[in-house]
Design a protein around this motif. Structure first.
Motif, mmCIF file in Angstrom:
data_model
loop_
_atom_site.group_PDB
_atom_site.id
_atom_site.type_symbol
_atom_site.label_atom_id
_atom_site.label_comp_id
_atom_site.label_asym_id
_atom_site.label_seq_id
_atom_site.Cartn_x
_atom_site.Cartn_y
_atom_site.Cartn_z
ATOM 1 N N ASP A 129 -5.847 -1.060 -4.823
ATOM 2 C CA ASP A 129 -5.319 -1.689 -3.619
ATOM 3 C C ASP A 129 -6.375 -2.648 -3.063
ATOM 4 O O ASP A 129 -7.379 -2.208 -2.522
ATOM 5 N N GLU A 130 -6.133 -3.917 -3.232
ATOM 6 C CA GLU A 130 -7.053 -4.984 -2.810
ATOM 7 C C GLU A 130 -8.475 -4.770 -3.339
ATOM 8 O O GLU A 130 -9.420 -4.612 -2.554
ATOM 9 N N GLU A 161 -6.649 1.631 -0.306
ATOM 10 C CA GLU A 161 -6.915 0.468 0.546
ATOM 11 C C GLU A 161 -8.156 0.725 1.409
ATOM 12 O O GLU A 161 -8.305 1.779 2.008
ATOM 13 N N SER A 183 0.836 -1.211 0.000
ATOM 14 C CA SER A 183 0.000 0.000 0.000
ATOM 15 C C SER A 183 0.862 1.249 0.000
ATOM 16 O O SER A 183 0.536 2.233 -0.672
HETATM 17 MG MG LIG Z 1 -2.055 -2.766 2.134
#
Ligand SMILES: [Mg+2]
Ligand SMILES: Nc1ncnc2c1ncn2[C@@H]1O[C@H](COP(=O)(O)OP(=O)(O)OP(=O)(O)O)[C@@H](O)[C@H]1O
Lengths: 311, 248
Positions: A157-158, A81, A41
Motif C-alpha cells: 500500500d503506497e 498503509e 486500502s
Molecule cells: Mg489508502
C-alpha cells in the motif's frame, strides 16, 4: 492467483468498497489507482485478512480469505498503509521478530532478517531504533518486512510514498526484479509509477472498479493519444492553419504551445509535418503525444463523482 | 499445539523486550516496590504488630494493583491500534489468540518480576523473626494470580479503544467494581432487592474475598480456580472484542 468475488465493505452507512470482482494471475503487477478515499486500502486490508468483508470473499492461491485466513497470511507479504512499525525495536530485532512470526527458527530467522535488510540497503542502520529513522528508512523497513519470506503474493500500500527519487528508483527496481512468478499488487498516487512498474492497472473510485486495463491501454484512452504538440513563433496564425486540416479534430493553444487533437484513425503527424514544410514555420519543438495518464485518471474518476452526486 | 506455543512465544518475547527498551519497565518496578514497602511500613504497621508475618505487606496488594496494573495493561492493545501496528501483527501468520496470550503472559511475567523484587521485605521478616515461609510463598503465588486477574481485565479493556488514557480509567473503574463487590457496603445495597443467592454470587465475584485467605497464606483450590476463571473470562472477552473490531 487472486480471485476477488464481489467484495464489499461497509462502515456504518458508508460503502467503502462496493462489489469489486477481479482475478489476478501469477506474473501480473497490478496497480491500484484512485482518488483519496476510493477504497484502495480497504480492499487491500480485506485481501490480507485484516478486515472481514461485509459481503463477498476472495480466494488467494486456493485459500479463502475468510475461512482459511492463516494460510492466506502465510502466502502474502504486506506493507500496510503508512508502514506501521514497532518504534522501540531496532531494525534487526524487528526483522527477526517478523521472521520468527513467519515460522523461521534461530539461524534461519537471522539469515532471513539480514537478507531482507540487505535487499533494502538497511545494512548500516541495523542496530538503530526504528523510531529514530527518517520516514524513507521506515518505509524501507516496512518493505523489508514484507519481502522477508519471498512471498508468492506481495501487497504493497503506497510503497514509494515518502521516498527520495533515488530510493523510489531502488524500490521500483526491487519490485521489478521480484515480479517474475509472483503476484504483486501496489497502490499509488504516482501515475508514472503505474506505467513504469505495472502490467495491469485498475482505477477504483467510490468503492467501485471503474477501469481495468493495461497502463498502455489506459493511456490510449486519453484524448491526447496521438495528438501533436508543437511550439512555433507565430502561434495564432499557425493554430488557425492547423485547424483547417481534415485530420485535426480540435486545436488548443496553451502557453506557447499548440496541441492538435486527431480525428480517429488519422495520420495527423504526417499532415502537420507537411503543413510546417509548406508554410516554412520556425519550429522550436514538436512531439507526438502518447497520451496523458493523469488526464485519463481525472476523466474516469470525475465521472464517478458526478454520478454519485446525482444519486 | 506446538505451533500455538511458537507464535505465542514470539509475541511474548517481543513484548517483554519492549518493556525494557522503554522506561516502562524501570519506572514500574521502582514505583511498585517503593509503594509496596511504604504501604507495609506506614499503613500496615509492620513493626508495631510485633508478628513475624507479611500480612501487612500482602493486605495492600489489591489496592496497589488497582492502579498499577491498569497502567501496565493500558498500552497492550490501545497502543497497537493507535500506531497501526495491530495491522502488521494480525496480518502475520499469528492468530489473535496467540497474540492475546503472548501479550498477557509477557505482562504477567513482568508483574511477577516486579513482585519478586520485593524480596528485601521477605529478608527483613526472616531477619527479625521466624515466619512461616510456606505461607509467605503461598501468599506470593496468590498475589501474582490476583495480579493476573487485574491484568486480564486491563488487557480486555485496552482492546476497546485506541486511547490509552481511556483504557486506563475504564480499567481502574471496572477493577474497582471487582474489588468492592465483596464489601458489606456494596452487598447491603443489593440485599434489599436481590435474593440471598444472588448476593452471595456477587460476594463471590469479589477479588478481595478470594484474596483475603491468600494474604494470610492459605491457598484454597477454590480461590485458585476463581482467579483462573476470571483470567480466562476476560481474555475470552478480549478475543471476541478483537475479532469483532480489530480494524476499527
Ligand atoms: Mg489508502
Ligand atoms: N475505520 C474506518 N471507519 C470508518 N470509515 C472508514 C474507516 N476506514 C476507512 N474508512 C472510509 O472508507 C473509505 C475508503 O478508505 P480507504 O482508506 O480504503 O481509501 P484509499 O483509497 O486507500 O484512500 P487514500 O488514497 O487516501 O489512501 C474512506 O471514505 C474512509 O473514510
Amino acid at each position: 492467483m487472486i480471485e476477488a468475488r464481489s467484495l464489499s465493505r461497509h462502515y456504518g452507512d458508508l460503502v467503502a468498497v462496493d462489489g469489486i470482482s477481479f482475478t489476478v494471475e501469477t506474473g501480473q503487477v497490478l496497480g491500484f489507482l484512485g482518488p483519496n478515499g476510493a477504497g484502495k486500502s480497504t480492499t487491500m486490508k480485506i485481501l490480507t485478512g485484516f478486515l472481514p468483508p461485509t459481503s463477498g470473499t476472495a480466494v488467494i492461491n486456493g485459500h479463502d480469505i475468510i475461512s482459511d485466513s492463516l494460510a492466506v497470511r502465510r502466502e502474502i507479504g504486506y506493507l500496510p498503509e503508512g508502514a506501521p512499525l514497532y518504534g522501540e525495536m531496532s531494525v534487526i530485532k524487528f526483522l527477526q521478530f517478523v521472521a520468527h512470526a513467519r515460522g523461521y527458527r534461530r539461524a534461519e530467522a537471522n539469515s532471513k532478517a539480514t537478507k531482507a535488510a540487505d535487499r533494502l540497503n538497511l545494512g548500516h542502520v541495523l542496530q538503530q531504533r526504528i523510531d529514530t529513522l527518517s520516514k524513507g528508512y521506515k518505509r524501507r523497513v516496512g518493505l523489508a518486512q514484507a519481502v522477508l519470506h519471498d512471498p508468492q503474493v506481495l501487497i504493497l500500500d503506497e510503497p514509494t510514498d515518502g521516498l527520495d527519487p533515488n530510493q523510489k528508483h531502488e524500490v521500483r527496481e526491487l519490485i521489478s526484479t521480484m515480479s517474475e512468478n509472483r503476484i504483486i499488487v501496489i497502490s499509488t498516487h504516482i501515475l508514472e509509477e503505474v506505467d513504469a512498474l505495472c502490467n495491469r492497472a485498475m482505477i477504483i473510485a467510490g468503492g467501485k472498479l471503474v477501469a481495468d486495463d493495461t497502463p498502455t491501454g489506459l493511456i490510449e484512452r486519453s484524448r491526447y493519444h496521438n495528438a501533436v504538440t508543437l511550439s512555433v513563433d507565430n502561434l495564432q496564425a499557425a493554430a488557425s492553419a492547423l485547424s483547417n486540416l481534415p485530420e485535426a479534430a480540435k486545436v488548443e493553444v496553451r502557453d506557447d504551445e499548440i496541441t492538435v487533437f486527431p480525428e480517429p484513425d488519422s495520420q495527423l503527424l504526417a499532415s502537420v509535418n507537411r503543413v510546417i514544410a509548406e508554410q516554412g514555420w520556425q519550429v522550436n519543438a514538436l512531439r507526438l503525444e502518447a497520451g496523458r495518464l493523469d488526464e485519463v485518471f481525472r476523466t474516469i474518476t470525475s465521472e464517478v463523482e458526478q454520478l454519485e452526486e446525482l444519486a | 499445539m506446538r505451533t500455538f506455543l511458537q507464535g505465542m512465544h514470539t509475541v511474548m518475547r517481543r513484548e517483554l523486550a519492549a518493556y525494557f527498551a522503554t522506561p516502562v519497565a524501570w519506572v514500574f518496578i521502582v514505583i511498585f516496590t517503593v509503594l509496596a514497602a511504604a504501604f507495609t511500613f506506614y499503613l500496615g504497621g509492620f513493626y508495631q504488630r510485633g508478628l513475624a508475618d507479611l500480612e501487612p505487606f500482602f493486605r495492600f496488594h489489591p489496592w496497589l494493583y488497582l492502579f498499577l496494573v491498569p497502567a501496565l495493561a493500558m498500552r497492550l492493545w490501545a497502543e497497537e491500534r493507535k500506531s497501526g501496528t495491530i495491522e502488521l501483527l494480525l496480518t502475520l501468520p499469528i492468530t489473535i489468540s496467540q497474540a492475546i496470550v503472548g501479550k498477557f503472559l509477557a505482562a504477567w511475567l513482568f508483574l511477577g518480576l516486579a513482585l519478586a523484587l520485593t524480596f528485601p521485605i521477605w529478608f527483613t521478616v526472616n531477619y527479625l523473626g521466624d515466619p512461616d515461609n510456606g505461607s509467605i510463598l503461598a501468599a506470593y503465588i496468590g498475589s501474582w494470580l490476583m495480579a493476573g486477574a487485574f491484568l486480564a481485565i486491563g488487557s480486555c479493556i485496552s482492546a476497546l479503544t485506541r486511547n490509552q488514557v481511556v483504557a486506563f480509567i475504564l480499567a481502574v473503574v471496572v477493577s474497582f467494581g471487582f474489588l468492592l463487590s465483596g464489601l458489606p457496603l456494596v452487598l447491603d445495597a443489593f440485599r434489599g432487592w436481590l435474593s440471598q443467592g444472588f448476593v452471595d454470587g456477587i460476594a463471590n465475584l469479589s477479588l478481595i474475598a478470594h484474596f483475603d485467605a491468600i494474604s494470610r497464606g492459605v491457598l484454597d483450590l477454590r480461590d485458585l480456580i476463581y482467579f483462573a476463571l476470571v483470567i480466562g473470562f476476560w481474555l475470552l472477552a478480549n478475543l471476541i472484542i478483537l475479532q469483532l473490531r480489530k480494524a476499527d
